[in-house]
Design a protein around this motif. Structure first.
Motif, PDB file in Angstrom:
ATOM      1  N   ARG A  67       0.968  -1.294  -0.037  1.00 28.89           N
ATOM      2  CA  ARG A  67      -0.008   0.064   0.028  1.00 28.89           C
ATOM      3  C   ARG A  67       0.744   1.276   0.081  1.00 28.89           C
ATOM      4  N   ALA A  68       1.998   1.316   0.681  1.00 27.23           N
ATOM      5  CA  ALA A  68       2.722   2.317   0.643  1.00 27.23           C
ATOM      6  C   ALA A  68       3.477   2.480  -0.665  1.00 27.23           C
ATOM      7  N   VAL A  69       3.947   1.291  -1.155  1.00 28.64           N
ATOM      8  CA  VAL A  69       4.331   1.325  -2.715  1.00 28.64           C
ATOM      9  C   VAL A  69       3.488   2.063  -3.575  1.00 28.64           C
ATOM     10  N   ARG A  70       2.200   1.819  -3.562  1.00 26.76           N
ATOM     11  CA  ARG A  70       1.206   2.416  -4.227  1.00 26.76           C
ATOM     12  C   ARG A  70       0.986   3.990  -4.245  1.00 26.76           C
ATOM     13  N   ASP A  71       1.043   4.284  -2.896  1.00 28.11           N
ATOM     14  CA  ASP A  71       0.985   5.781  -2.279  1.00 28.11           C
ATOM     15  C   ASP A  71       2.327   6.439  -2.770  1.00 28.11           C
ATOM     16  N   ALA A  72       3.418   5.776  -2.791  1.00 27.91           N
ATOM     17  CA  ALA A  72       4.733   6.408  -3.170  1.00 27.91           C
ATOM     18  C   ALA A  72       4.842   6.598  -4.743  1.00 27.91           C
ATOM     19  N   LEU A  73       3.972   5.956  -5.581  1.00 23.46           N
ATOM     20  CA  LEU A  73       4.282   6.115  -6.723  1.00 23.46           C
ATOM     21  C   LEU A  73       3.500   7.095  -7.626  1.00 23.46           C
ATOM     22  N   ARG A  74       3.816   7.956  -8.743  1.00 24.96           N
ATOM     23  CA  ARG A  74       3.114   8.823  -9.327  1.00 24.96           C
ATOM     24  C   ARG A  74       2.152   7.810 -10.181  1.00 24.96           C
ATOM     25  N   PRO A  75       0.880   8.550 -10.490  1.00 22.66           N
ATOM     26  CA  PRO A  75      -0.216   7.918 -11.361  1.00 22.66           C
ATOM     27  C   PRO A  75       0.584   7.678 -12.711  1.00 22.66           C
ATOM     28  N   GLY A  76       0.396   6.383 -12.974  1.00 26.69           N
ATOM     29  CA  GLY A  76       1.036   5.829 -14.151  1.00 26.69           C
ATOM     30  C   GLY A  76       2.652   5.093 -13.773  1.00 26.69           C
ATOM     31  N   GLY A  77       2.995   5.482 -12.811  1.00 24.40           N
ATOM     32  CA  GLY A  77       4.297   4.780 -12.327  1.00 24.40           C
ATOM     33  C   GLY A  77       4.061   3.124 -12.014  1.00 24.40           C
ATOM     34  N   VAL A  78       5.285   2.536 -12.327  1.00 20.81           N
ATOM     35  CA  VAL A  78       5.489   1.098 -12.148  1.00 20.81           C
ATOM     36  C   VAL A  78       6.139   0.810 -10.819  1.00 20.81           C
ATOM     37  N   ALA A  79       5.710  -0.529 -10.293  1.00 22.77           N
ATOM     38  CA  ALA A  79       6.412  -1.232  -9.340  1.00 22.77           C
ATOM     39  C   ALA A  79       6.904  -2.530  -9.771  1.00 22.77           C
ATOM     40  N   VAL A  80       8.121  -2.906  -9.618  1.00 21.32           N
ATOM     41  CA  VAL A  80       8.876  -4.131  -9.933  1.00 21.32           C
ATOM     42  C   VAL A  80       9.004  -5.034  -8.741  1.00 21.32           C
ATOM     43  N   VAL A  81       8.386  -6.194  -8.609  1.00 25.69           N
ATOM     44  CA  VAL A  81       8.989  -7.021  -7.389  1.00 25.69           C
ATOM     45  C   VAL A  81       9.649  -8.266  -8.079  1.00 25.69           C
ATOM     46  N   VAL A  82      10.910  -8.355  -7.554  1.00 30.11           N
ATOM     47  CA  VAL A  82      11.600  -9.524  -7.839  1.00 30.11           C
ATOM     48  C   VAL A  82      12.020 -10.352  -6.865  1.00 30.11           C
ATOM     49  N   GLU A  83      11.994 -11.851  -7.239  1.00 30.12           N
ATOM     50  CA  GLU A  83      12.525 -12.849  -6.192  1.00 30.12           C
ATOM     51  C   GLU A  83      13.265 -13.925  -6.960  1.00 30.12           C
ATOM     52  N   MET A  84      14.220 -14.360  -5.897  1.00 32.34           N
ATOM     53  CA  MET A  84      14.853 -15.630  -6.272  1.00 32.34           C
ATOM     54  C   MET A  84      13.910 -16.927  -6.135  1.00 32.34           C
ATOM     55  N   ASP A  85      13.324 -17.575  -7.398  1.00 32.52           N
ATOM     56  CA  ASP A  85      12.336 -18.281  -7.300  1.00 32.52           C
ATOM     57  C   ASP A  85      12.801 -19.763  -6.997  1.00 32.52           C
ATOM     58  N   ALA A  86      14.011 -20.028  -6.936  1.00 30.24           N
ATOM     59  CA  ALA A  86      14.605 -21.106  -6.409  1.00 30.24           C
ATOM     60  C   ALA A  86      16.227 -20.940  -6.017  1.00 30.24           C
ATOM     61  N   LEU A  87      16.743 -21.990  -5.217  1.00 32.79           N
ATOM     62  CA  LEU A  87      17.727 -21.867  -4.673  1.00 32.79           C
ATOM     63  C   LEU A  87      19.024 -22.245  -6.154  1.00 32.79           C
ATOM     64  N   PRO A  88      19.998 -21.190  -5.957  1.00 34.84           N
ATOM     65  CA  PRO A  88      20.906 -21.587  -7.172  1.00 34.84           C
ATOM     66  C   PRO A  88      21.317 -23.219  -7.338  1.00 34.84           C
ATOM     67  N   ARG A  89      21.632 -23.589  -8.498  1.00 33.97           N
ATOM     68  CA  ARG A  89      22.031 -24.920  -8.579  1.00 33.97           C
ATOM     69  C   ARG A  89      23.572 -25.182  -8.667  1.00 33.97           C
ATOM     70  N   LEU A  90      24.137 -26.012  -8.334  1.00 36.74           N
ATOM     71  CA  LEU A  90      25.729 -25.995  -8.255  1.00 36.74           C
ATOM     72  C   LEU A  90      26.189 -27.284  -8.529  1.00 36.74           C
ATOM     73  N   LEU A  91      25.335 -28.229  -8.240  1.00 39.55           N
ATOM     74  CA  LEU A  91      26.152 -29.649  -8.291  1.00 39.55           C
ATOM     75  C   LEU A  91      25.450 -30.491  -9.217  1.00 39.55           C
ATOM     76  N   PRO A  92      26.229 -31.447 -10.104  1.00 40.13           N
ATOM     77  CA  PRO A  92      25.647 -32.010 -10.898  1.00 40.13           C
ATOM     78  C   PRO A  92      24.607 -32.995 -10.474  1.00 40.13           C
TER      79      PRO A  92
END
Length: 304
Positions: free
Chosen positions: A163-188
């Motif tokens: 909600r704070a993100v919405r309030d902090a954006l200008r009208p027409g502005g965008v929010a981007v949420v990024v998450e690591m969706d899996a742990l890094p794969r290191l081993l065969p």
């Protein structure tokens, strides 16, 4: 709060541990162990974030390019939980006319961000603001773009933050949420003492402990009053010989090994210890043989 994350990879920040009542030796040992684990995690985090940015940071140009397709005339960018600053720097590079305001609560990270802000290439375009997203935010100019990478799962009340993100954006502005969706794969896949699939068992045990429990943020963005435009997954791979890959892989696996404790069978734990101890040219974690794979999921939403 990281560009990666917080690959702490644990689930969100929970309530503070109480000290209990009475003089239970078991409770005291448990509290001490929890404190030691938290301290070890805090000590690991900057190095893990730096390593992740160096080895798997190729997703950042792809995500910021996707973002640029959906927003124009970006003058102010707000980076929530900026961590070591790799996201802030990528945003400053993608949007050269923009000023980037980085909010971060960790004093260690704030110090690193302040050092990054001095880079000549930024020309004074990065402002660092110490702030806890779970508290009242400082007064800021409306943002054209708000970036939250590996941040929302760390806050106590994501709905309030959105909600704070919405309030902090200008009208027409965008929010981007990024998450690591899996742990890094290191081993065969064939690594394991008589039982292939060691890494899959490690990741399953860590998931059971709450690591990388990332929700679909689209419904929460919509409830906050933002129009969800899209969701994309950004895979990234670093092949053999990638600078820093071996150091990152070893640091990540050590971090996981500490968290696993005795959650795996003894032979699996022994194999992990052997992999970490083997530094020979044919070692599984040797940079000349190592491929590191990871991915991020990003959600993009606009304020009406």
């Amino acid at each position: 709060m990281t560009e990666a994350h917080t690959h702490h990879h644990g689930g969100g920040r929970g309530p503070d541990h109480g000290h209990g009542h009475g003089h239970s030796t078991h409770a005291a040992h448990a509290a001490h162990a929890a404190h030691a684990a938290h301290a070890a995690h805090a000590a690991d985090l900057p190095g893990l974030l730096d390593g992740d940015a160096q080895v798997l940071g190729a997703y950042l140009p792809a995500v910021t390019a996707w973002t640029a397709e959906h927003v124009t005339d970006v003058r102010t960018v707000l980076d929530l939980g900026a961590g070591t600053g790799v996201g802030a720097l990528a945003l400053a590079d993608r949007f050269p006319a923009a000023h980037v305001v980085a909010l971060e609560r960790s004093p260690v990270m704030v110090e690193r961000l302040a050092a990054a802000a001095l880079a000549p290439a930024l020309a004074g375009r990065l402002r660092v603001v110490p702030a806890d997203l779970d508290e009242d935010w400082p007064d800021l100019d409306p943002a054209d773009l708000i970036w939250a990478s590996s941040t929302l799962h760390e806050v106590a009340d994501p709905a309030r933050v959105l909600r704070a993100v919405r309030d902090a954006l200008r009208p027409g502005g965008v929010a981007v949420v990024v998450e690591m969706d899996a742990l890094p794969r290191l081993l065969p896949d064939d690594v394991g003492t008589g039982r292939p699939g060691l890494e899959a068992r490690c990741h399953a045990a860590l998931a059971a402990a709450g690591w990388n429990a990332v929700p679909d943020w689209a419904p929460a963005l919509a409830v906050a009053g933002l129009d969800v435009i899209g969701q994309r997954r950004f895979p990234v791979e670093a092949g053999p010989g990638t600078a820093g890959a071996e150091e990152y892989a070893r640091a990540t696996l050590r971090h996981q090994r500490r968290a696993l404790g005795d959650a795996l069978a003894a032979d699996d734990l022994a194999t992990l210890d052997h992999l970490l101890a083997d530094h020979g040219p044919r070692a599984v974690l040797s940079g000349a043989r190592l491929t590191v794979r990871g991915s991020r999921t990003a959600w993009l939403a606009r304020r009406p």
